[in-house]
Design a protein around this motif. Structure first.
Motif, PDB file in Angstrom:
ATOM      1  N   ALA A  89      17.806  36.145  25.663  1.00  0.00           N
ATOM      2  CA  ALA A  89      16.622  35.297  25.793  1.00  0.00           C
ATOM      3  C   ALA A  89      15.369  36.089  25.430  1.00  0.00           C
ATOM      4  O   ALA A  89      15.246  37.257  25.783  1.00  0.00           O
ATOM      5  CB  ALA A  89      16.505  34.790  27.220  1.00  0.00           C
ATOM      6  N   PRO A  90      14.446  35.452  24.720  1.00  0.00           N
ATOM      7  CA  PRO A  90      13.252  36.177  24.285  1.00  0.00           C
ATOM      8  C   PRO A  90      12.330  36.527  25.442  1.00  0.00           C
ATOM      9  O   PRO A  90      12.386  35.907  26.507  1.00  0.00           O
ATOM     10  CB  PRO A  90      12.543  35.205  23.339  1.00  0.00           C
ATOM     11  CG  PRO A  90      13.295  33.949  23.376  1.00  0.00           C
ATOM     12  CD  PRO A  90      14.450  34.052  24.294  1.00  0.00           C
ATOM     13  N   SER A  91      11.467  37.535  25.232  1.00  0.00           N
ATOM     14  CA  SER A  91      10.493  37.927  26.257  1.00  0.00           C
ATOM     15  C   SER A  91       9.513  36.803  26.479  1.00  0.00           C
ATOM     16  O   SER A  91       9.199  36.036  25.573  1.00  0.00           O
ATOM     17  CB  SER A  91       9.703  39.150  25.802  1.00  0.00           C
ATOM     18  OG  SER A  91      10.552  40.197  25.497  1.00  0.00           O
ATOM     19  N   ALA A  92       8.989  36.746  27.685  1.00  0.00           N
ATOM     20  CA  ALA A  92       7.910  35.804  27.955  1.00  0.00           C
ATOM     21  C   ALA A  92       6.694  36.257  27.164  1.00  0.00           C
ATOM     22  O   ALA A  92       6.488  37.448  26.962  1.00  0.00           O
ATOM     23  CB  ALA A  92       7.589  35.806  29.445  1.00  0.00           C
ATOM     24  N   GLY A  93       5.898  35.309  26.748  1.00  0.00           N
ATOM     25  CA  GLY A  93       4.672  35.683  26.058  1.00  0.00           C
ATOM     26  C   GLY A  93       4.815  35.763  24.545  1.00  0.00           C
ATOM     27  O   GLY A  93       3.911  36.205  23.858  1.00  0.00           O
ATOM     28  N   THR A  94       5.986  35.362  24.011  1.00  0.00           N
ATOM     29  CA  THR A  94       6.129  35.348  22.554  1.00  0.00           C
ATOM     30  C   THR A  94       6.065  33.884  22.097  1.00  0.00           C
ATOM     31  O   THR A  94       6.735  33.025  22.654  1.00  0.00           O
ATOM     32  CB  THR A  94       7.478  35.947  22.125  1.00  0.00           C
ATOM     33  OG1 THR A  94       8.524  35.416  22.946  1.00  0.00           O
ATOM     34  CG2 THR A  94       7.464  37.441  22.294  1.00  0.00           C
ATOM     35  N   LEU A  95       5.240  33.648  21.084  1.00  0.00           N
ATOM     36  CA  LEU A  95       5.058  32.287  20.589  1.00  0.00           C
ATOM     37  C   LEU A  95       5.660  32.154  19.195  1.00  0.00           C
ATOM     38  O   LEU A  95       5.647  33.109  18.414  1.00  0.00           O
ATOM     39  CB  LEU A  95       3.575  31.921  20.527  1.00  0.00           C
ATOM     40  CG  LEU A  95       2.765  32.115  21.805  1.00  0.00           C
ATOM     41  CD1 LEU A  95       1.331  31.690  21.567  1.00  0.00           C
ATOM     42  CD2 LEU A  95       3.368  31.322  22.958  1.00  0.00           C
ATOM     43  N   LEU A 135       8.743  30.959  22.785  1.00  0.00           N
ATOM     44  CA  LEU A 135      10.138  31.044  22.335  1.00  0.00           C
ATOM     45  C   LEU A 135      11.104  30.674  23.450  1.00  0.00           C
ATOM     46  O   LEU A 135      12.137  30.067  23.225  1.00  0.00           O
ATOM     47  CB  LEU A 135      10.461  32.457  21.846  1.00  0.00           C
ATOM     48  CG  LEU A 135       9.867  32.898  20.523  1.00  0.00           C
ATOM     49  CD1 LEU A 135      10.414  34.259  20.143  1.00  0.00           C
ATOM     50  CD2 LEU A 135      10.164  31.913  19.437  1.00  0.00           C
ATOM     51  N   PHE A 146      14.351  28.596  14.271  1.00  0.00           N
ATOM     52  CA  PHE A 146      13.309  29.622  14.288  1.00  0.00           C
ATOM     53  C   PHE A 146      13.862  30.925  13.720  1.00  0.00           C
ATOM     54  O   PHE A 146      13.214  31.593  12.906  1.00  0.00           O
ATOM     55  CB  PHE A 146      12.807  29.811  15.722  1.00  0.00           C
ATOM     56  CG  PHE A 146      12.046  31.091  15.937  1.00  0.00           C
ATOM     57  CD1 PHE A 146      12.659  32.184  16.532  1.00  0.00           C
ATOM     58  CD2 PHE A 146      10.731  31.206  15.526  1.00  0.00           C
ATOM     59  CE1 PHE A 146      11.973  33.367  16.730  1.00  0.00           C
ATOM     60  CE2 PHE A 146      10.030  32.384  15.712  1.00  0.00           C
ATOM     61  CZ  PHE A 146      10.648  33.471  16.318  1.00  0.00           C
TER      62      PHE A 146
END
Lengths: 332, 250
Positions: A89-95, A135, A146
C-alpha cells in the motif's frame, strides 16, 4: 525492439545458488504484444527486471529499444516503461497527479511538458479527475491504471508489464485488457507482459513465450501452440483410480482410437484426438471392456493448460515436482 | 542532476509535511531527555557541569542524539518505499542514482535542522544561555553529519531490505556510539579506559566540537578536529551510500 541472447541470472541464497533464469533467448519485434507465460517461480519477473536494467544479468547480453542493456542502461531507461507487480500500500500523503509528474520529471521532461503529458495520459487511462486523489484511496483497478500511467508518462516505444491484472476483479481485468490493446492499436507501443493467467496470454498476446524453471520452453502464437496439441481432449475420470487401473485405462484408450497424445493427471486420462465427438464412443467401449468404471467423461477444446502439460509434463496447477501450486482459476 | 535531486527532495518534503506527526515523533526522545533529565544536571558538579552551564554541555549532546537517531532511522523509510515499488519506478528512469539518494538525504537534513531549532528554543526557558553563533554552527555541523548518516542508513536499508533485519542493526550501532561519545555526561568524568575508548569514536569529537561552539570558543582545537571529522565522516558515508544505491542494481 528486444533481442536477448543467453540471458541468465543466478542468486546467492542461504540455501545455495539459485538459477532463476538459465539462458533465455528472445526476440520482440516493434509493435508486437508478447506474453511471457509461466507459473510463479518460472523466472518471468527476473527476466523482466533484467531487461529493464533493474537487475544485472549474471551472463548473456541483450539489446533493448536499440541500446545495449549492460553498457547503455540510461538510454534503455529513457525508452522503456516498466509497470511492476502490485506493491505494498502506498504511503499516506502521495497524490496521483503529483506522483505522475514526479515520474515524468525524473524521465527528463520539463515541468510544463510533464503537466501537459499528465493532461493527455490521465483521460486515456480513465484517471481523469483523480489527479488530486490520494493513492491510498484508489480502488484496485484505478491503482493498476495509475501504475501503467507511471510507465507511459514519457511516451516510451516499449512497455514492460509484470502481471498487469493480478488480483483484479473480472470487470477491471477486461477493462485493463482494453487499455493494453489500445496502447498498441493507437500508439504503436510494443508490449512485453508476464502473466500466469492463461486467458490473459491468449487474449492479448500475438506470441507467447512459455517459461518454466528459468527456461523458455515454447515460443509461438496462441493458435499454433494449441494446434500442437491439435484436436480435442477427451478427459476420462476414473472411479477408484490406482496405478494399475490407470495403466490399463491408458492401454485401452491407445488401442481404441488413434490418439495424438495420452496423458494422465491424478485420476484423469486425457486423450488427445482429432475429433472428440467421434472418439468418445470407442473410448467408452474400450474402458468398459477393460472392466474399469468411469465417473465422468468430458470433451474439451484444448486450452493452454493442456499445452503446458504437454510441454512440461506437469500442469500449471502443479510445480515441477508435482506438488500443487496455488494459481488463479482460468476458463478452459 | 540538480533538477532530479530537487524533484526527489520536493516529493519527500511534501509527504512529510502532509504527515507532520513524524517530525514531532523524532523530537519526543530528545525533548523528554531535555525536560525530565536535563534539570538534574544543574545540581551536579564536575566536568564543567553546575547551574545553567549544564545546558551548554547537555544540549549539544541532544543535538547529536537527534541527528543520529533521526538520520539513522531513515533506512526504515526506504525499506517501505522498496515494498511500495517507489524505488523501482525511480530506478527505471535515467535519473542518476546520486540524485535519488541526495534528494532524500537533503530532506532528512532539513527535517533535522528544523527539529534542532525547536529543541534549542525549548531549552531556552530551562536556562540555556549559549553563544548564538555557536548554536548555529553546531546545528550546521550536525546537519552535515546527518547527510552522511542518512545516506548510510538508506544504503543499509537497501541491503537488508527488511525491518526485522534493519531494526537490530540500527539499534545495535547507534546507542553504543552515542553513549560512548559522552552525550549524556561529559567524558571528562569517565575513568581512563572509557575516556580512551571514546577518543576512537568520531562522534566524541563532534560532541566536543559542538560543546566548544556553545561556549563560544571558536578557536578551540576541538572545533577544528570535530569539524574536519564531521565533514570527512559525512562525505565518506555519503559516498558509500551512493555506491551501494548504484550497486543494488546488480
Amino acid at each position: 525492439m528486444i533481442t536477448a541472447h543467453a540471458l541468465a541470472r543466478s542468486f546467492r541464497t542461504k540455501a545455495g545458488p539459485v538459477d532463476a533464469v538459465r539462458g533465455v533467448d528472445l526476440e520482440v519485434k516493434p509493435g508486437e504484444i508478447v506474453g511471457l507465460l509461466g507459473p510463479n517461480g518460472a523466472g518471468k519477473t527476473t527476466t523482466l527486471r533484467m531487461l529493464t536494467t533493474l537487475l544485472m544479468p549474471t551472463s548473456g547480453s541483450a539489446t533493448v529499444a536499440g541500446f545495449d542493456l549492460v553498457s547503455q542502461p540510461r538510454d534503455v531507461r529513457r525508452n522503456i516503461g516498466y509497470v511492476a507487480q502490485v506493491g505494498a500500500a502506498p504511503s499516506a500523503g502521495t497524490l496521483v497527479g503529483e506522483e505522475l509528474i514526479t515520474q515524468a520529471r525524473l524521465q527528463g521532461l520539463s515541468k510544463p511538458d510533464a503537466a501537459a503529458r499528465l493532461a493527455e495520459v490521465a483521460p486515456q487511462l480513465d484517471l481523469g479527475g483523480l489527479e488530486k486523489r490520494a493513492l491510498l484511496e484508489l480502488s484496485g483497478g484505478q491503482r493498476r491504471r495509475f501504475d501503467i500511467a507511471l510507465g507511459l508518462m514519457h511516451s516510451p516505444r516499449l512497455v514492460f508489464l509484470d502481471e498487469p491484472t493480478a488480483g483484479l476483479d473480472p470487470q477491471s481485468r477486461a477493462n485493463l485488457w482494453a487499455h493494453i490493446r489500445a496502447l498498441r492499436e493507437e500508439a504503436g507501443v510494443t508490449i512485453l507482459l508476464t502473466t500466469h493467467y492463461l486467458d490473459e496470454a491468449d487474449a492479448l498476446a500475438d506470441r507467447i513465450l512459455v517459461m518454466d524453471g528459468g527456461r523458455i520452453i515454447a515460443d509461438d502464437t496462441p493458435e499454433a501452440l494449441k494446434a500442437r496439441i491439435s484436436g480435442d481432449v477427451v478427459v476420462l475420470t476414473l472411479a477408484g483410480a490406482n496405478p494399475g487401473n490407470m495403466a490399463r485405462a491408458v492401454e485401452a484408450a491407445g488401442r481404441a482410437v488413434a490418439a495424438r497424445d495420452i496423458a494422465t493427471e491424478n485420476n484423469e486420462v486425457r486423450v488427445t484426438v482429432d475429433d472428440g465427438g467421434v472418439a468418445v464412443a470407442p473410448l467408452l467401449r474400450a474402458i468398459d471392456t477393460a472392466g474399469l468404471t468411469l465417473s465422468t467423461v468430458t470433451v474439451t477444446r484444448p486450452s493452454l493448460d493442456d499445452v503446458f502439460l504437454t510441454l512440461t509434463g506437469h500442469s500449471l496447477r502443479e510445480g515441477p515436482d508435482g506438488a500443487p501450486l496455488h494459481v488463479a482459476t482460468t476458463s478452459a | 542532476m540538480f533538477t532530479e535531486t530537487f524533484v526527489i527532495f520536493q516529493r519527500q518534503m511534501r509527504i512529510l509535511l502532509r504527515n507532520p506527526v513524524w517530525v514531532f515523533f523524532g523530537l519526543t526522545q530528545p525533548i523528554l531527555y531535555l525536560v525530565l533529565f536535563g534539570p538534574l544536571l544543574k545540581g551536579v558538579t564536575g566536568g564543567g557541569l553546575g547551574g545553567n552551564n549544564s545546558w551548554k554541555i547537555f544540549v549539544p549532546g541532544l543535538l547529536l542524539q537527534l541527528a543520529i537517531f533521526g538520520a539513522g532511522f531513515a533506512g526504515f523509510g526506504i525499506i517501505q518505499e522498496l515494498r511500495e515499488g517507489v524505488i523501482d519506478r525511480q530506478r527505471v528512469t535515467p535519473a542518476r542514482r546520486m540524485s535519488l539518494i541526495f534528494g532524500r538525504t537533503l530532506g532528512n537534513m532539513v527535517t533535522i535542522g528544523v527539529q534542532s531549532a525547536v529543541l534549542v528554543v525549548v531549552a531556552l526557558p530551562f536556562g540555556l544561555r549559549a553563544s548564538w553563533d555557536g548554536i548555529v554552527s553546531s546545528v550546521v555541523m550536525v546537519c552535515i553529519l546527518a547527510i552522511g548518516v542518512s545516506a548510510a542508513s538508506y544504503a543499509m536499508g537497501l541491503i537488508l531490505k527488511d525491518e526485522d533485519a534493519f531494526a537490530p542493526f540500527i539499534q545495535g550501532v547507534s546507542l553504543p556510539l552515542l553513549l560512548l561519545s559522552g552525550v549524556l555526561l561529559p567524558m571528562s568524568l569517565a575513568p581512563g579506559w572509557l575516556r580512551h575508548t571514546s577518543q576512537v569514536n568520531p562522534l566524541t569529537h563532534v560532541v566536543d566540537a559542538t560543546r566548544a561552539l556553545f561556549r563560544g570558543d571558536f578557536g578551540d582545537n576541538n572545533v577544528w578536529i570535530g569539524g574536519v571529522i564531521t565533514i570527512a565522516l559525512g562525505a565518506l558515508l555519503a559516498w558509500w551510500g551512493t555506491r551501494t544505491f548504484q550497486r543494488q542494481s546488480a
